[in-house]
Design a protein around this motif. Structure first.
Motif: not given
Length: 61
Positions: A1-15, A23-27
């Motif tokens: 499960m992805l964790q916001e702020g650790v694995d991802f964030y939302f940019n100014e465009q909401g993406l 990416h390091l976890k992905r390998g």
């Protein structure tokens, strides 16, 4: 499960933007030219790979 702020964030465009930590976890590089790729875009096709590496170098300067 992805964790916001650790694995991802939302940019100014909401993406959703995946972080280097994700990416390091992905390998490995997925080849999509992700903003935070810690693998220097090794699976991105040329000439896009070179363009992305140059942009990254310019941002660090």
């Amino acid at each position: 499960m992805l964790q916001e702020g650790v694995d991802f964030y939302f940019n100014e465009q909401g993406l959703m933007v995946l972080t280097a930590a994700y990416h390091l976890k992905r390998g490995k590089c997925c080849g999509n030219g992700c903003l935070h790729c810690p693998y220097d875009y090794e699976r991105v096709q040329e000439p896009r790979r070179t363009e992305l590496l140059q942009l990254r170098a310019q941002k660090k300067s």
